[in-house]
Structure formats: structure tokens, C-alpha cells
Design an enzyme around this catalytic site. Structure first.
Site, PDB file in Angstrom:
ATOM      1  N   GLU A 306      36.412  -7.051 -68.660  1.00 21.19           N
ATOM      2  CA  GLU A 306      35.493  -6.243 -67.859  1.00 21.19           C
ATOM      3  C   GLU A 306      35.941  -6.151 -66.401  1.00 21.19           C
ATOM      4  O   GLU A 306      35.161  -6.332 -65.474  1.00 21.19           O
ATOM      5  CB  GLU A 306      34.069  -6.805 -67.961  1.00 21.19           C
ATOM      6  CG  GLU A 306      33.533  -6.764 -69.389  1.00 21.19           C
ATOM      7  CD  GLU A 306      32.067  -7.162 -69.535  1.00 21.19           C
ATOM      8  OE1 GLU A 306      31.568  -7.921 -68.688  1.00 21.19           O
ATOM      9  OE2 GLU A 306      31.443  -6.706 -70.502  1.00 21.19           O
ATOM     10  N   ASP A 380      28.413  -9.008 -78.210  1.00 16.10           N
ATOM     11  CA  ASP A 380      27.909  -9.517 -76.937  1.00 16.10           C
ATOM     12  C   ASP A 380      26.431  -9.886 -77.009  1.00 16.10           C
ATOM     13  O   ASP A 380      25.592  -9.088 -76.564  1.00 16.10           O
ATOM     14  CB  ASP A 380      28.127  -8.438 -75.852  1.00 16.10           C
ATOM     15  CG  ASP A 380      27.788  -8.947 -74.465  1.00 16.10           C
ATOM     16  OD1 ASP A 380      27.616 -10.163 -74.314  1.00 16.10           O
ATOM     17  OD2 ASP A 380      27.697  -8.122 -73.537  1.00 16.10           O
ATOM     18  N   GLU A 408      19.190 -11.225 -72.107  1.00 15.80           N
ATOM     19  CA  GLU A 408      19.716  -9.945 -71.633  1.00 15.80           C
ATOM     20  C   GLU A 408      19.366  -8.800 -72.583  1.00 15.80           C
ATOM     21  O   GLU A 408      18.950  -7.732 -72.144  1.00 15.80           O
ATOM     22  CB  GLU A 408      21.241 -10.051 -71.471  1.00 15.80           C
ATOM     23  CG  GLU A 408      21.899  -8.739 -71.104  1.00 15.80           C
ATOM     24  CD  GLU A 408      23.409  -8.853 -70.900  1.00 15.80           C
ATOM     25  OE1 GLU A 408      23.952  -9.974 -70.951  1.00 15.80           O
ATOM     26  OE2 GLU A 408      24.040  -7.802 -70.671  1.00 15.80           O
TER      27      GLU A 408
END
Ligand code: GCV
Length: 712
Positions: A306, A380, A408
Site C-alpha cells: 500500500e 483484509d 474496521e
């Protein structure tokens, strides 16, 4: 008269204050509430005095916890015993200091525990001994004992021998130096970098205490998207101040580093790990770190992921990068936790396969103080993922688990979502790496391949909110992480029961009601977010609400990449006729996943693209089954609301109110997810909703523009 009313007022104020202090969630699972009268009597028979042998900052904490905890729970202050000859005494201390209390049972137990384990031994009418080989072991035993008392267990015949199954049990804070937290939903960072080292918040101590009470022994203070300034002297001094506070609680400090630090803060031209000058720079930097923090734990690294720099910027491998840091840390006993969370939009392969492709060939090439840190699933932290294929694929390398405690993708601090079932689902998965029984838990606790260094990390959900975690039930997830890191064999129900009793009450109805809510909650979230193996269909960037329509930007950050819905069906074909990700698993797992008939339905659309009228095990079509899951998710939230409402008056009113408000928001969030996903996918299935399901009130466009701010 005046006097009486002032007294009355003062009393009211005090009571009120106590209520506020006891009910705002700050005390976590460490409330030390008075136990029921009959239990108090029973315990007071068994415990009449205290004897702490030895003297150290950690043993002082032991003393404080036992005397204040037992006073609060048993309703009277325990005197100090003069010697162990006095019966009904709690004796706590290192084994070497309480040899006089030794009996064969204790001796046997103590031989089995390592440096952090403990033994608790008691006999009716006699002494209770809490002992260990180290002070920190005694502290862990103390918290364990206090939890037994608070949860109403029989303490008169204890023979507990307990040691952690995993050595490194760390929280990963994604905290930035400006006080923000990446994917943090409970306020700002706990670390006030501006006022450190001069001013230290008492909350730092409470944080360390909370972690010690559940066996967590390390903390990575800063975000894996690391700011290189973290390694500058000014910040190291601040880190040292925190480390000093955490030390007596057995909490080691670790730091995330930016791989390009030699360039960013060292003024070098390169960060190439094979360049001797770069290696030298890290050696000096590590020496400097240890001059501030002599028991520093080591580095956590996100590299070539990332947008973060890494060894591949210099055509070197992940092992080259990790080993350079490992060599610098080795003389001080430090470790490297090198993350396997790597994927690249420019690599023309399924994102789910990329970490395995990168790391498996490197097995056996890492130094012995490197752990490769692997997320529980290959994408993820989705609401549900099959276990990461790297578990069981790198026998020569200690693999460390990375769980996400912060929610998240699971409703952040709006959702009541108990994560123990998610963690357990992964830990209990059988990799078949060495035949049946080669569970993920055995990979990470080192027992499968006899690794000496083992670890587990949880991305922290703590912040500056008064109740630490935003949602009160987020505390249960922090608690769970610690408990499972110590003992992966615990069941989700056992952990839930303890947390409920420590947080709310031992009342059977309360425990049963909340346990049911907790045990149902993760499946409820999966149902209204990503049922049947769907994944990564959340809103772009915020990751909170639905976004199955996201189709712009880099492909592997869109939703359409993952759900692949079209007129022919839905799901990602990862079988040999598709991306072939199933082949990254050992047999028979690979075969089971690759066949839609044998693939568990909870993972079906993760591995298969199937027609809308595919027949499910229930006999219904895939389309109908998807819809029913979405609707049952919303019903699940409504049930949780009913269950919670039935507790009014039975638990603390403030805690009750806090959760009630959150559940109202969660219902709206669930409806938003359901309506968006059903309407969006209906465009492709072109089928009606199954009979009996009410049509969403609005059109898809409405949900696509929905402003979610009110739901947070
Ligand atoms: C810290 C996901 C999150 C990022 C996070 C990343 C990681 O992509 O959305 O915020 O960055 O995982 O684990 O490195």
C-alpha cells in the site's frame, strides 16, 4: 436540620459520583464489585489475611491489587499476615521467596511453567498460594485469582497451573504522531506525544494494568504506516517514558518503522538492505534505541505494501529487508515482526494469492529472530474470510497471527460484534499441513513445527474515549484477544461468560442473555454485510457502510473486483478454472474449497462464481438464500435489541443506556446494508425477493447517497 440536609446532599453526591465512576465503562473488566453476600461469607472463611513475599515494583502492584480488589469484593480490609504459619492467608510471591510454603503439588506445577506462567494452589481452611518463577508471573496469577473471585468461582480447592501458549502477545496500535488513529473509532490516540516525556497521564498506567490483567505482554505504539520521526531522539525519549510506566506490568514496547528511515532521517542516499552503510546505520540506530529503552522488544514492519517503501524498491527480497533489521536487533535480544500483508495492483494475479506467492518461496531464509506476521485471512480483516493459506505453508518460519480488534469492517464502534467466534474460527481451522489436526493455532503457537519464538498481534481498538473502545462491547474484544493469546483452547462462550461477569453481573439471567447476544452477534453482522462468502463490498475508503457498486479507481480496491455479480451469477471463481487460489491450500482443504458441493456455504462466493438459481443445501436458489441472509441479519439486530431491553433495571443503568443507543444505530446500519445490497444485486439477478420479505422502502440511488454520519 440544615446540617442534616447538607449531609444528605453530600451523601447523595458521593453516591452519585461513585455511580458515575463505576458505570462509565472506564474500569473495564477490573471493576472489583462486591460479590453476593453468601459468596462473601464463603470467601471470608477461606481468606483472612495477605502475605506478599519479596519487594519489587511488580510485587507492589500485586500487593495493591490483592488488597484493594479483595477489600472491594469481600467488603473488608484484609490484614497482613505475620508469617505463612497463619492459616487462611493468601501468600503471593516468587517461588524462591515462598519455599517454606512449598508442597509437592505446587512443586510439580511450577516445574511445568515458563517465565510468565503461574501456579495457584489452595486447600479448604488452609493457605492460598499464588506463585511463579518471575514477578510478572505472580502478577498474572494475581489477576487470574481476582477474576475467579469476581466471577464467583470456588476458590477453596485450587490447583491451577497456567502458562501462555504463545510467547509474544502484542497489541498493534495504528496510532499516528499527530494523535489520530488509522481505523480508530474510540477517539484519539492514548499517547499524548506533545506532552511526553515531561507529563505522563495516569491513563498510561491504567492501560498497562488492563493489558497485564489479560496477559498481553507487548505493545507496538505506532502505526504500521510509520512516520520515520518515531526513531529520532526526541521521540525515543518519549517512548522511553512510556516504557518505564509499562515495565512493572510486563508490557514491552515495540515500534513500527519506516523502511526508508536511513534516507528520511539519516540523510543517506539509499535504504538498500544489502548496502553495508545502510546496515551500519541500522546497527547504530538500534544501539541508540536500546540506550533509551534497555528492554525494547523490536520492530514491526510494513514494507512494499500500500505504497510503503521496502526492500523491493532496491530489487531485494522481503527476507533481505527483515534479516538486515534482525541482525541489528539480535545482540540486544530484539525481534522483527515482518508483515505479509502485501499486494499490488500491478501484479496481474488475484489479490488473495499474492502474499503466499511472495512469501512461501522465502521459507527458511529468515533469521531466527524474525517472525512473519500474517493476517487471519488473505484479503483484509473482512467480516468472514477463510484462513490465510500461508498458515501451514511456511514450516521453517515462525508465523505470527495478526487479528484486528478494531472493527474496521465490522461496523466500527456502532456494532455490537463479539469477535471471539471470528478469532476461533481461524485458530481452529485445520490446515492439514502435517495431516489432520494441523490447526492454525498449532502453527502459531509453534507446536506444529517446534518453533521457539511465537507471536500473536491484535490491531488495537483503544482510544481516548472514556470507555476506551467506543462501544462498550469493544472491551470484550480486547479482553478476548488477551485471553485467547494466552490460551487458544478457550471457548468463545467461556470468555464471554467471564467478561460479562466481570463487567456487569453474575446474575444468571443477565449472563445468559448477554452471552446469547454476543454469540449471535458476529453471524448477524456477516448476514447483513457479506453473507455466503461475499467480501470487500463496503464503501470506498470509510469501510463502514455498504458499497457493492464501488467500481472506480484501482481495481483491487473496488467491490466489483470481488463480488463479480453479472447476469450469469455472483462470486469470485478461485478454483482451478478461475484464479486457482484454492491450490494454495493443502489437500484435502484445497479440494473441499474447490468444489461448490463440498465448500462450506459460509465461504461459497469467496471461492465460486455461481448462477443465481444455483441450488443451495436448503433447496432454495442462491438468490433467495442471499436475500434471506440479508433479512435475517436485520432481524438479528432487532432480536438483540429485545434481549438487551429485557435487562433494563438488572444492570447498571448507564451501561444499559450506552448500549441501547448503539443498538438503535446498528439497526439502521444493518437496514442500510441489507437494502443496498439486495437492490444492487437484484439489478443482475432480475429476480423478485422471496415471498414474505418486505421490499426496501427506497430505491437503490437513495441508499447509494445515504449519509452515514448519524450512524456513528
Ligand atoms: C494500516 C487495510 C486498512 C489500512 C491499513 C492496512 C494494513 O488496508 O484499510 O488502513 O493500514 O490494512 O493493514 O496495513
Amino acid at each position: 436540620m440544615k446540617c442534616i440536609s447538607v449531609f444528605f446532599l453530600l451523601t447523595l453526591l458521593i453516591i452519585n459520583n461513585m455511580t458515575v465512576a463505576a458505570s462509565d465503562g472506564y474500569n473495564l473488566w477490573l471493576n472489583y464489585k462486591p460479590v453476593a453476600a453468601e459468596l462473601q461469607n464463603e470467601y471470608n472463611q477461606q481468606i483472612k489475611s495477605l502475605l506478599i513475599t519479596g519487594d519489587s515494583p511488580t510485587l507492589n502492584i500485586v500487593k495493591g491489587e490483592l488488597s484493594s480488589g479483595l477489600e472491594k469484593m469481600l467488603g473488608k480490609k484484609l490484614p497482613s499476615a505475620k508469617s505463612s504459619a497463619e492459616q487462611n492467608t493468601i501468600i503471593a510471591g516468587k517461588l524462591e521467596n515462598i519455599l517454606f510454603a512449598m508442597n509437592p503439588e505446587i512443586e510439580k506445577g511450577i516445574r511445568q511453567i515458563g517465565g510468565e506462567g503461574f501456579v495457584i494452589f489452595s486447600e479448604p481452611g488452609k493457605n492460598t498460594v499464588i506463585t511463579a518463577q518471575s514477578d510478572i508471573g505472580v502478577l498474572y496469577g494475581t489477576y487470574y485469582f481476582l477474576q475467579l473471585v469476581q466471577t464467583g468461582k470456588n476458590i477453596s480447592k485450587l490447583n491451577v497451573v497456567s502458562s501462555p501458549g504463545i510467547k509474544i502477545r502484542v497489541l498493534n496500535h495504528w496510532d499516528n504522531l499527530d494523535g489520530s488513529i488509522e481505523r480508530g473509532y474510540a477517539g484519539n490516540s492514548l499517547w499524548d506525544w506533545k506532552s511526553l516525556p515531561g507529563k505522563t497521564d495516569p491513563r498510561y498506567t491504567d492501560y498497562a494494568r488492563a493489558n497485564a490483567s489479560i496477559g498481553i505482554n507487548g505493545t507496538v505504539l505506532n502505526n504500521v504506516n510509520a512516520n520515520p520521526a518515531m526513531l529520532t531522539p526526541g521521540y525515543l525519549e518519549k517512548v522511553a517514558a512510556l516504557a518505564n510506566i509499562f515495565r512493572p506490568y510486563g508490557l514491552k514496547v515495540y515500534l513500527s518503522i519506516k523502511f526508508s528511515s536511513p534516507v528520511n532521517i539519516g540523510g543517506m542516499e539509499t535504504a538498500d538492505p544489502l548496502d553495508p552503510a545502510v546496515q551500519q546505520w541500522w546497527k547504530k540506530k538500534v544501539e541508540e534505541v536500546y540506550s533509551y529503552i534497555p528492554d525494547f522488544g523490536g520492530f514491526l514492519v510494513k514494507a512494499n505494501s500500500e505504497g510503503q517503501p521496502g526492500p523491493q524498491n532496491y530489487n531485494r527480497s522481503h527476507a533481505d529487508g527483515a534479516n538486515m533489521l534482525a541482525d541489528a536487533l539480535k545482540p540486544f535480544g530484539g525481534i522483527v515482526m515482518w508483515r505479509a500483508f502485501v499486494y499490488d495492483n500491478n501484479v496481474p494475479d488475484d489479490r488473495a494469492k499474492q502474499a503466499y506467492n511472495e512469501f512461501k518461496p522465502l521459507d527458511g531464509t529468515f533469521r531466527d529472530n524474525v517472525l512473519v506476521q500474517v493476517k487471519n485471512g488473505a484479503i483484509d480483516f473482512q467480516p468472514r474470510e477463510p484462513f490465510h493459506p500461508l498458515f501451514g505453508a511456511m514450516p521453517k518460519t515462525p508465523l505470527m497471527m495478526e487479528f484486528q480488534i478494531t472493527q474496521e469492517y465490522l461496523g466500527q464502534s456502532t456494532d455490537l460484534c463479539y469477535l471471539a467466534p471470528l478469532f476461533k474460527e481461524c485458530l481452529d481451522s485445520d490446515t492439514y499441513a502435517k495431516g489432520p489436526g494441523s490447526t492454525v493455532a498449532k502453527v502459531i503457537d509453534g507446536s506444529l513445527e517446534n518453533h521457539q519464538i511465537t507471536g500473536i498481534a491484535g490491531v488495537a481498538n483503544t482510544g481516548s474515549d472514556r470507555n476506551w473502545t467506543g462501544h462498550l462491547f469493544g472491551q470484550a474484544n480486547w479482553f478476548t484477544f488477551g485471553k485467547l493469546a494466552w490460551n487458544t483452547n478457550l471457548s468463545s462462550e467461556e470468555i464471554a461468560d467471564d467478561w460479562i461477569k466481570l463487567t456487569f453481573s453474575n446474575d444468571e439471567k443477565v449472563v445468559a442473555t448477554i452471552r446469547k447476544m454476543m454469540m449471535d452477534s458476529r453471524e448477524i453482522s456477516v448476514n447483513y454485510m457479506t453473507p455466503l462468502g461475499l467480501h470487500h463490498i463496503m464503501g470506498y475508503n470509510h469501510h463502514f457502510g455498504p458499497g457493492p457498486w464501488v467500481n472506480r479507481g484501482r481495481a483491487d480496491w473496488t467491490s466489483v473486483y470481488y463480488h463479480r455479480a453479472d447476469s450469469t451469477g455472483i462470486g469470485f471463481n478461485r478454483t482451478p478454472s478461475g484464479s486457482d487460489a484454492t491450490s494454495q491450500y493443502h489437500q484435502p482443504v484445497a479440494g473441499v474449497f474447490a468444489n461448490p458441493e463440498t465448500c462450506p456455504e459460509k465461504y461459497l462466493l469467496w471461492f465460486h462464481h455461481l448462477p443465481w438459481d444455483y441450488t443451495m443445501k436448503s433447496g432454495r436458489t442462491l438468490w433467495d438464500e442471499i436475500c434471506l441472509h440479508y433479512y435475517s441479519g436485520v432481524e438479528g439486530v432487532k432480536n438483540m435489541q429485545k434481549e438487551w431491553n429485557s435487562l433494563e433495571g438488572k444492570i447498571d443503568s448507564e451501561l444499559f443506556g450506552m448500549v441501547k443507543t448503539k443498538l438503535t444505530k446498528q439497526e439502521k446500519l444493518a437496514e442500510w446494508w441489507r437494502n443496498s445490497c439486495v437492490l444492487y444485486f437484484q439489478q443482475y439477478s432480475k429476480k423478485p425477493l422471496p415471498d414474505g420479505l418486505e421490499k426496501p422502502a427506497e430505491k437503490l440511488e437513495y441508499y447509494q447517497k445515504f449519509d452515514f454520519i448519524d450512524l456513528k
